[in-house]
Design an enzyme around this catalytic site. Structure first.
Site, mmCIF file in Angstrom:
data_model
loop_
_atom_site.group_PDB
_atom_site.id
_atom_site.type_symbol
_atom_site.label_atom_id
_atom_site.label_comp_id
_atom_site.label_asym_id
_atom_site.label_seq_id
_atom_site.Cartn_x
_atom_site.Cartn_y
_atom_site.Cartn_z
ATOM 1 N N ALA A 78 0.871 -1.185 0.000
ATOM 2 C CA ALA A 78 0.000 0.000 0.000
ATOM 3 C C ALA A 78 0.910 1.238 0.000
ATOM 4 C CB ALA A 78 -0.961 0.011 1.188
ATOM 5 N N GLN A 122 3.561 -9.852 13.223
ATOM 6 C CA GLN A 122 3.670 -8.569 13.924
ATOM 7 C C GLN A 122 2.314 -7.963 14.245
ATOM 8 O OE1 GLN A 122 5.977 -6.785 10.580
ATOM 9 N NE2 GLN A 122 4.823 -4.937 11.024
ATOM 10 N N GLY A 175 5.813 8.215 1.621
ATOM 11 C CA GLY A 175 6.790 7.897 2.665
ATOM 12 C C GLY A 175 7.672 6.737 2.230
ATOM 13 N N HIS A 176 7.037 5.694 1.691
ATOM 14 C CA HIS A 176 7.807 4.556 1.177
ATOM 15 C C HIS A 176 8.694 4.994 0.002
ATOM 16 C CE1 HIS A 176 4.038 2.365 2.673
ATOM 17 N NE2 HIS A 176 4.995 1.831 3.404
ATOM 18 N N ASP A 204 8.467 5.203 12.179
ATOM 19 C CA ASP A 204 8.383 4.061 13.098
ATOM 20 C C ASP A 204 9.702 4.023 13.876
ATOM 21 O OD1 ASP A 204 5.819 2.529 12.039
ATOM 22 O OD2 ASP A 204 6.925 3.262 10.314
ATOM 23 N N SER A 224 0.764 7.306 6.255
ATOM 24 C CA SER A 224 0.696 5.930 6.741
ATOM 25 C C SER A 224 -0.324 5.182 5.902
ATOM 26 C CB SER A 224 0.248 5.926 8.213
ATOM 27 O OG SER A 224 -0.168 4.625 8.587
ATOM 28 N N SER A 225 -0.031 3.905 5.654
ATOM 29 C CA SER A 225 -1.023 3.094 4.923
ATOM 30 C C SER A 225 -2.329 3.056 5.704
ATOM 31 C CB SER A 225 -0.489 1.673 4.724
ATOM 32 O OG SER A 225 0.781 1.718 4.104
ATOM 33 N N ARG A 226 -2.253 3.181 7.026
ATOM 34 C CA ARG A 226 -3.461 3.097 7.863
ATOM 35 C C ARG A 226 -4.305 4.367 7.791
ATOM 36 N NH1 ARG A 226 0.072 -0.335 11.321
ATOM 37 N NH2 ARG A 226 -0.969 -2.366 11.427
ATOM 38 N N GLY A 256 12.022 4.092 7.868
ATOM 39 C CA GLY A 256 11.533 5.439 8.176
ATOM 40 C C GLY A 256 11.595 5.741 9.665
#
Ligand code: AMP
Length: 298
Positions: free
Chosen positions: A40, A69, A44-45, A158, A193-195, A155
């Site tokens: 996703a 995780q 950022g990625h 995290d 964030s993917s979230r 990153g």
């Protein structure tokens, strides 16, 4: 910044084939830049990929939604998955290799091994997610074992994960150099964030209280405030004003991640870390005083 070719990267779903491809890069005199992700993909990625391209001749992105995780009541089943979209995004930034293994490939039947990093995993997110970092350390060890000598980019979004991966790599003598990259934020300061895709538009608006709180505390720190409790309260006040439910707001030693007591006087370098719920979505963010720029506050 699209790359010249935009060619779709080769997708590997088997450990053995990806290992051969990584070995071939080094045998040809090249260097490997590794960007582990759960897919996703967002800016950022892609910032990690761009940094990897500056530092290595060949860039490999891994996409694996790692089940170990996630806790039993977390979002494993609904975590966003879009391999075709991710592959196209990888092509736009010039990724060479894409490793997207199955669960069976990463966790062979009857597997029994976990990698646990002590102490660093106990505070912050480790309190409410007690098995999370063992899952992360285990899967990253496996990815490093497959890829071999490389530069790996993570990153600072995290931050605890970055410290755990750094320590694990050092302790296990793994042939990988860890590079931490700055958090990429939306215009209003929210960390990508993917979230974030789970948020309703109303929750998305309230979520900006997280970077706003971090920014207030960072500016107070710059003006000389060193009382841990008062800095924490600045963030908590922002969260409660936006009806975000805090999981934690903690200031900790930037390397060991040991929390400071509320009445502590802080040293020049410390990490301020937040996890908070917007509705049912858990968001995390952090900044290191004296190191990270405060998110903008508009
Ligand atoms: P994830 O796919 O969420 O597991 O993240 C994969 C990598 O991308 C990790 O190293 C993350 O820290 C990094 N990452 C995720 N979001 C951001 C962001 N907003 N800025 C910088 N790096 C990020």
């Amino acid at each position: 910044m699209p790359d010249a070719s935009g060619r779709l990267p080769v997708v590997f779903d088997r450990v053995a084939a990806f290992r051969v491809a990584c070995d071939r890069v080094r045998r040809g005199g090249g260097t490997l830049g590794l960007v582990p992700t759960m897919g996703a993909l967002h800016e950022g990625h892609l910032a990690l990929v761009r940094e990897a391209k500056r530092r290595a001749s060949t860039v490999a992105v891994t996409i694996f939604v790692n089940p170990t995780q996630f806790g039993p009541n977390e979002d494993l089943a609904r975590y966003p998955r879009d391999l075709a979209g991710d592959r196209a995004a990888c092509a736009r930034v010039g990724v060479d290799l894409l490793f997207a293994p199955s669960e069976e490939e990463m966790y062979p039947r009857d597997e029994r091994t976990r990698v646990t990093v002590a102490h660093l995993t106990e505070a912050l997110c480790g309190v409410s997610r007690p098995h999370h970092f063992t899952g992360v350390a285990t899967v990253v060890t496996k990815l490093f074992a497959v890829a071999g000598p490389a530069i790996a980019l993570f990153g600072r979004k995290d931050y605890q994960q970055l410290q755990v991966v750094r320590r694990m790599t050092r302790d296990l003598l793994l042939p990988v150099e860890i590079v931490g990259c700055p958090t990429v934020r939306e215009a209003d300061g929210l960390a990508l964030s993917s979230r974030n895709s789970y948020l309703t538009s109303e929750e998305r608006q309230r979520a900006v209280a997280i970077p706003r709180g971090l920014g207030r505390a960072a500016r107070a720190f710059s003006s000389g405030e060193r009382h841990a409790g008062r800095l924490v309260r600045m963030v908590e006040d922002q969260l409660s004003g936006a009806r975000l439910r805090p999981d934690y707001v903690t200031i900790a030693d930037a390397d060991e991640l040991s929390p400071f007591a509320g009445d502590a006087t802080l040293p020049e370098r410390a990490v301020l870390a937040v996890a908070a719920y917007a509705g049912s979505t858990r968001l995390i963010d952090n900044l290191v005083f004296s190191e990270d720029p405060p998110p903008r506050d508009d």
